[in-house]
Design an enzyme around this catalytic site. Sequence first.
Site, PDB file in Angstrom:
ATOM      1  N   ARG A   1       6.479 -12.933   1.519  1.00  0.00           N
ATOM      2  CA  ARG A   1       6.915 -14.277   1.112  1.00  0.00           C
ATOM      3  C   ARG A   1       7.230 -15.160   2.317  1.00  0.00           C
TER       4      ARG A   1
ATOM      5  N   TYR B   1      -4.744 -11.643 -17.641  1.00  0.00           N
ATOM      6  CA  TYR B   1      -4.041 -12.854 -18.077  1.00  0.00           C
ATOM      7  C   TYR B   1      -4.091 -13.958 -17.016  1.00  0.00           C
TER       8      TYR B   1
ATOM      9  N   THR C   1       2.883   2.254  -2.458  1.00  0.00           N
ATOM     10  CA  THR C   1       3.192   2.750  -3.815  1.00  0.00           C
ATOM     11  C   THR C   1       2.002   2.487  -4.748  1.00  0.00           C
ATOM     12  N   GLY C   2       2.078   3.088  -5.917  1.00  0.00           N
ATOM     13  CA  GLY C   2       1.229   2.735  -7.059  1.00  0.00           C
ATOM     14  C   GLY C   2      -0.263   2.635  -6.764  1.00  0.00           C
TER      15      GLY C   2
ATOM     16  N   GLY D   1      -6.563  -3.401 -16.454  1.00  0.00           N
ATOM     17  CA  GLY D   1      -5.711  -3.256 -17.640  1.00  0.00           C
ATOM     18  C   GLY D   1      -4.561  -2.334 -17.280  1.00  0.00           C
TER      19      GLY D   1
ATOM     20  N   PHE E   1       8.150  -9.045 -13.921  1.00  0.00           N
ATOM     21  CA  PHE E   1       9.054  -8.451 -14.925  1.00  0.00           C
ATOM     22  C   PHE E   1       8.872  -9.244 -16.207  1.00  0.00           C
TER      23      PHE E   1
ATOM     24  N   ASP F   1       7.945  -8.727   4.588  1.00  0.00           N
ATOM     25  CA  ASP F   1       8.098  -9.421   3.309  1.00  0.00           C
ATOM     26  C   ASP F   1       7.078 -10.555   3.326  1.00  0.00           C
TER      27      ASP F   1
ATOM     28  N   LYS G   1      -1.207 -15.231 -10.627  1.00  0.00           N
ATOM     29  CA  LYS G   1      -2.486 -14.510 -10.617  1.00  0.00           C
ATOM     30  C   LYS G   1      -3.650 -15.482 -10.844  1.00  0.00           C
TER      31      LYS G   1
ATOM     32  N   GLY H   1       0.796  -1.241   0.000  1.00  0.00           N
ATOM     33  CA  GLY H   1       0.000   0.000   0.000  1.00  0.00           C
ATOM     34  C   GLY H   1       0.821   1.279   0.000  1.00  0.00           C
TER      35      GLY H   1
HETATM   36  C1  HXC Z   1      15.064 -11.935 -15.522  1.00  0.00           C
HETATM   37  C2  HXC Z   1      15.126 -11.342 -13.307  1.00  0.00           C
HETATM   38  C3  HXC Z   1      14.659 -10.039 -13.613  1.00  0.00           C
HETATM   39  C4  HXC Z   1      14.422  -9.721 -14.978  1.00  0.00           C
HETATM   40  C5  HXC Z   1      14.957 -10.181 -11.470  1.00  0.00           C
HETATM   41  N1  HXC Z   1      15.294 -11.374 -11.973  1.00  0.00           N
HETATM   42  N2  HXC Z   1      14.560  -9.346 -12.447  1.00  0.00           N
HETATM   43  N3  HXC Z   1      15.315 -12.286 -14.243  1.00  0.00           N
HETATM   44  N4  HXC Z   1      14.632 -10.704 -15.899  1.00  0.00           N
HETATM   45  N5  HXC Z   1      13.977  -8.521 -15.347  1.00  0.00           N
HETATM   46  C6  HXC Z   1      15.793 -12.518 -11.240  1.00  0.00           C
HETATM   47  C7  HXC Z   1      17.114 -12.216 -10.539  1.00  0.00           C
HETATM   48  O1  HXC Z   1      18.203 -12.319 -11.441  1.00  0.00           O
HETATM   49  C8  HXC Z   1      17.144 -13.286  -9.454  1.00  0.00           C
HETATM   50  O2  HXC Z   1      17.522 -14.535  -9.947  1.00  0.00           O
HETATM   51  C9  HXC Z   1      15.662 -13.403  -9.076  1.00  0.00           C
HETATM   52  O3  HXC Z   1      14.905 -12.860 -10.175  1.00  0.00           O
HETATM   53  C10 HXC Z   1      15.335 -12.611  -7.835  1.00  0.00           C
HETATM   54  O4  HXC Z   1      15.747 -11.269  -8.051  1.00  0.00           O
HETATM   55  P1  HXC Z   1      16.091 -10.285  -6.844  1.00  0.00           P
HETATM   56  O5  HXC Z   1      16.316  -8.935  -7.424  1.00  0.00           O
HETATM   57  O6  HXC Z   1      17.140 -10.885  -5.972  1.00  0.00           O
HETATM   58  O7  HXC Z   1      14.723 -10.401  -6.041  1.00  0.00           O
HETATM   59  P2  HXC Z   1      13.973  -9.403  -5.134  1.00  0.00           P
HETATM   60  O8  HXC Z   1      14.884  -8.316  -4.637  1.00  0.00           O
HETATM   61  O9  HXC Z   1      13.267 -10.238  -4.167  1.00  0.00           O
HETATM   62  O10 HXC Z   1      12.937  -8.681  -6.142  1.00  0.00           O
HETATM   63  C11 HXC Z   1      11.756  -9.309  -6.601  1.00  0.00           C
HETATM   64  C12 HXC Z   1      11.437  -8.864  -8.038  1.00  0.00           C
HETATM   65  C13 HXC Z   1      11.498  -7.308  -8.169  1.00  0.00           C
HETATM   66  C14 HXC Z   1      10.068  -9.439  -8.384  1.00  0.00           C
HETATM   67  C15 HXC Z   1      12.486  -9.473  -8.966  1.00  0.00           C
HETATM   68  O11 HXC Z   1      11.183  -6.927  -9.491  1.00  0.00           O
HETATM   69  C16 HXC Z   1      10.564  -6.624  -7.204  1.00  0.00           C
HETATM   70  O12 HXC Z   1      10.931  -6.383  -6.044  1.00  0.00           O
HETATM   71  N6  HXC Z   1       9.329  -6.307  -7.639  1.00  0.00           N
HETATM   72  C17 HXC Z   1       8.308  -5.668  -6.777  1.00  0.00           C
HETATM   73  C18 HXC Z   1       7.504  -4.623  -7.469  1.00  0.00           C
HETATM   74  C19 HXC Z   1       6.954  -5.035  -8.823  1.00  0.00           C
HETATM   75  O13 HXC Z   1       7.400  -6.008  -9.434  1.00  0.00           O
HETATM   76  N7  HXC Z   1       5.973  -4.247  -9.310  1.00  0.00           N
HETATM   77  C20 HXC Z   1       5.348  -4.490 -10.574  1.00  0.00           C
HETATM   78  C21 HXC Z   1       4.049  -5.184 -10.369  1.00  0.00           C
HETATM   79  S1  HXC Z   1       3.180  -4.942 -11.870  1.00  0.00           S
HETATM   80  P3  HXC Z   1      19.047 -15.109  -9.838  1.00  0.00           P
HETATM   81  O14 HXC Z   1      18.912 -16.534 -10.233  1.00  0.00           O
HETATM   82  O15 HXC Z   1      19.845 -14.294 -10.818  1.00  0.00           O
HETATM   83  O16 HXC Z   1      19.497 -14.913  -8.439  1.00  0.00           O
HETATM   84  C22 HXC Z   1       2.183  -6.196 -12.193  1.00  0.00           C
HETATM   85  C23 HXC Z   1       1.289  -5.877 -13.363  1.00  0.00           C
HETATM   86  C24 HXC Z   1       0.625  -7.090 -13.939  1.00  0.00           C
HETATM   87  O17 HXC Z   1       2.175  -7.190 -11.563  1.00  0.00           O
HETATM   88  C25 HXC Z   1      -0.213  -6.836 -15.136  1.00  0.00           C
HETATM   89  C26 HXC Z   1       0.135  -5.728 -16.056  1.00  0.00           C
HETATM   90  C27 HXC Z   1      -0.983  -5.396 -16.995  1.00  0.00           C
HETATM   91  P1  NAP Z   2       3.928  -1.376  -7.570  1.00  0.00           P
HETATM   92  O1  NAP Z   2       3.786   0.077  -7.293  1.00  0.00           O
HETATM   93  O2  NAP Z   2       5.264  -1.908  -7.925  1.00  0.00           O
HETATM   94  O3  NAP Z   2       3.339  -2.145  -6.320  1.00  0.00           O
HETATM   95  C1  NAP Z   2       3.835  -3.328  -5.816  1.00  0.00           C
HETATM   96  C2  NAP Z   2       3.869  -3.188  -4.305  1.00  0.00           C
HETATM   97  O4  NAP Z   2       4.089  -4.484  -3.735  1.00  0.00           O
HETATM   98  C3  NAP Z   2       4.989  -2.288  -3.790  1.00  0.00           C
HETATM   99  O5  NAP Z   2       4.477  -1.381  -2.851  1.00  0.00           O
HETATM  100  C4  NAP Z   2       5.958  -3.246  -3.117  1.00  0.00           C
HETATM  101  O6  NAP Z   2       6.605  -2.633  -2.003  1.00  0.00           O
HETATM  102  C5  NAP Z   2       5.020  -4.359  -2.675  1.00  0.00           C
HETATM  103  N1  NAP Z   2       5.717  -5.636  -2.542  1.00  0.00           N
HETATM  104  C6  NAP Z   2       6.433  -6.290  -3.495  1.00  0.00           C
HETATM  105  N2  NAP Z   2       6.970  -7.398  -2.997  1.00  0.00           N
HETATM  106  C7  NAP Z   2       6.565  -7.472  -1.706  1.00  0.00           C
HETATM  107  C8  NAP Z   2       6.811  -8.405  -0.656  1.00  0.00           C
HETATM  108  N3  NAP Z   2       7.574  -9.491  -0.857  1.00  0.00           N
HETATM  109  N4  NAP Z   2       6.266  -8.175   0.556  1.00  0.00           N
HETATM  110  C9  NAP Z   2       5.492  -7.071   0.769  1.00  0.00           C
HETATM  111  N5  NAP Z   2       5.225  -6.158  -0.191  1.00  0.00           N
HETATM  112  C10 NAP Z   2       5.775  -6.357  -1.404  1.00  0.00           C
HETATM  113  O7  NAP Z   2       2.953  -1.821  -8.761  1.00  0.00           O
HETATM  114  P2  NAP Z   2       1.424  -1.495  -9.112  1.00  0.00           P
HETATM  115  O8  NAP Z   2       1.357  -1.275 -10.567  1.00  0.00           O
HETATM  116  O9  NAP Z   2       0.852  -0.488  -8.206  1.00  0.00           O
HETATM  117  O10 NAP Z   2       0.747  -2.921  -8.828  1.00  0.00           O
HETATM  118  C11 NAP Z   2      -0.217  -3.098  -7.806  1.00  0.00           C
HETATM  119  C12 NAP Z   2      -1.069  -4.319  -8.118  1.00  0.00           C
HETATM  120  O11 NAP Z   2      -1.813  -4.119  -9.303  1.00  0.00           O
HETATM  121  C13 NAP Z   2      -0.275  -5.610  -8.335  1.00  0.00           C
HETATM  122  O12 NAP Z   2      -0.985  -6.700  -7.802  1.00  0.00           O
HETATM  123  C14 NAP Z   2      -0.238  -5.727  -9.827  1.00  0.00           C
HETATM  124  O13 NAP Z   2      -0.051  -7.054 -10.275  1.00  0.00           O
HETATM  125  C15 NAP Z   2      -1.620  -5.208 -10.165  1.00  0.00           C
HETATM  126  N6  NAP Z   2      -1.793  -4.762 -11.545  1.00  0.00           N
HETATM  127  C16 NAP Z   2      -1.227  -3.600 -11.949  1.00  0.00           C
HETATM  128  C17 NAP Z   2      -1.444  -3.174 -13.254  1.00  0.00           C
HETATM  129  C18 NAP Z   2      -0.904  -1.864 -13.753  1.00  0.00           C
HETATM  130  O14 NAP Z   2      -1.105  -1.546 -14.922  1.00  0.00           O
HETATM  131  N7  NAP Z   2      -0.220  -1.066 -12.928  1.00  0.00           N
HETATM  132  C19 NAP Z   2      -2.191  -3.958 -14.125  1.00  0.00           C
HETATM  133  C20 NAP Z   2      -2.747  -5.146 -13.668  1.00  0.00           C
HETATM  134  C21 NAP Z   2      -2.545  -5.536 -12.366  1.00  0.00           C
HETATM  135  P3  NAP Z   2       8.124  -3.004  -1.580  1.00  0.00           P
HETATM  136  O15 NAP Z   2       8.901  -3.089  -2.843  1.00  0.00           O
HETATM  137  O16 NAP Z   2       8.521  -1.896  -0.663  1.00  0.00           O
HETATM  138  O17 NAP Z   2       7.999  -4.318  -0.872  1.00  0.00           O
END
Ligand code: HXC
Ligand code: NAP
Length: 279
Positions: free
Chosen positions: A69, A148, A19-20, A190, A98, A67, A163, A17
């Site tokens: 997880r 998706y 961000t975003g 979306g 990603f 965290d 998901k 909660g």
């Molecule tokens: C390939 C990748 C990668 C990438 C990370 N990894 N990014 N592999 N391509 N772009 C790999 C790393 O190399 C590592 O593997 C493993 O993933 C874990 O990476 P870490 O950086 O150590 O993990 P961590 O710090 O826990 O970060 C988790 C994360 C990161 C998911 C990788 O992106 C994150 O913290 N995301 C949180 C916010 C987020 O993702 N927001 C977007 C949500 S949008 P190895 O083997 O090398 O150690 C969303 C929208 C959906 O969900 C729908 C859209 C329409």
């Molecule tokens: P975002 O800003 O990156 O939000 C992700 C949030 O999850 C961050 O605040 C992050 O905070 C938290 N988070 C990630 N890993 C976590 C962990 N291990 N423990 C606790 N918190 C964690 O992205 P967003 O676009 O707002 O996405 C929000 C939701 O909408 C997600 O479920 C996403 O799949 C969904 N969604 C987004 C879109 C879009 O277009 N934006 C479309 C479809 C669905 P920390 O990094 O500080 O932990």
Amino acid sequence: MFLPDLLRGKRILITGGGTGLGKSMGRRFLELGAGLVICGRRGAVLDEAAAELRAATGGTVATQVCDIRDAAAVDALIERAWADGPLDGLVNNAAGNFIARSETLSPRAVDAVLGIVLHGAAYVTLACGRRWIAAKRPATVLSIVTTYAWTGSAYVVPSAMAKAGVLAMTRSLAVEWGRAGIRLNAIAPGPFPTKGAWERLVPRPDLAAEFETRNALGRVGKHDELADLASYLMSDRSGYITGDCITIDGGEWLKGAGQFNFLDRLGADDWDAMKPKKG
Ligand code: HXC
Ligand code: NAP
């Protein structure tokens, strides 16, 4: 569009909660009278968001570093949250994602996404649910999924798997916990621009431009549009809706699905030229 006290008296936990979209939903819940608990891994991000939300709305916002997880950390989070009084609602919003060619993914990469999205949502939902059931307390869970979850998608396979699992959890628990007065629903958004999603999913401007407009309405979603839908689903006004998933994507997935939708690139002259000639 809502009565100002729509969510008055409700305490809602939003994972991610700080961000975003999580922050935008939180702001709307506060405006409608709710109290918030927000969690995430970065304390500084949570503190900054909480200060901004309090200043904007005058509402109550507690922060918890966690965290999701880690199941033990989630139990401790929920224990601390309950210490100030029971929660009434949970939004499973935290996610990790990603784009990558799937054959290049390491096990840690797969686990990172499944751990946050699938396991994290399950741990938090079950930790809240067992307390609600023991206290005979009605409650609402909202999970943010994606379209998706049912279509699948190339290049985000762990996210699609996770998901889909969260959607299955939503439908399953809606039935199992319905008699306990616990409703579970989902929203499938979306494209709604956020830093977290855009940095990881559309890191090049040309990719972003296409991603933002490839839907029936030709635009991205506004955070308020999603926050209003979430507020309705978290409120008692949606009291007979459970186990459902509401899509808010400007017609994106249907546009990708319809067999002849590609013909929208034709103009009036093209259509005239294709008409069968009389006689
Ligand atoms: C390939 C990748 C990668 C990438 C990370 N990894 N990014 N592999 N391509 N772009 C790999 C790393 O190399 C590592 O593997 C493993 O993933 C874990 O990476 P870490 O950086 O150590 O993990 P961590 O710090 O826990 O970060 C988790 C994360 C990161 C998911 C990788 O992106 C994150 O913290 N995301 C949180 C916010 C987020 O993702 N927001 C977007 C949500 S949008 P190895 O083997 O090398 O150690 C969303 C929208 C959906 O969900 C729908 C859209 C329409
Ligand atoms: P975002 O800003 O990156 O939000 C992700 C949030 O999850 C961050 O605040 C992050 O905070 C938290 N988070 C990630 N890993 C976590 C962990 N291990 N423990 C606790 N918190 C964690 O992205 P967003 O676009 O707002 O996405 C929000 C939701 O909408 C997600 O479920 C996403 O799949 C969904 N969604 C987004 C879109 C879009 O277009 N934006 C479309 C479809 C669905 P920390 O990094 O500080 O932990």
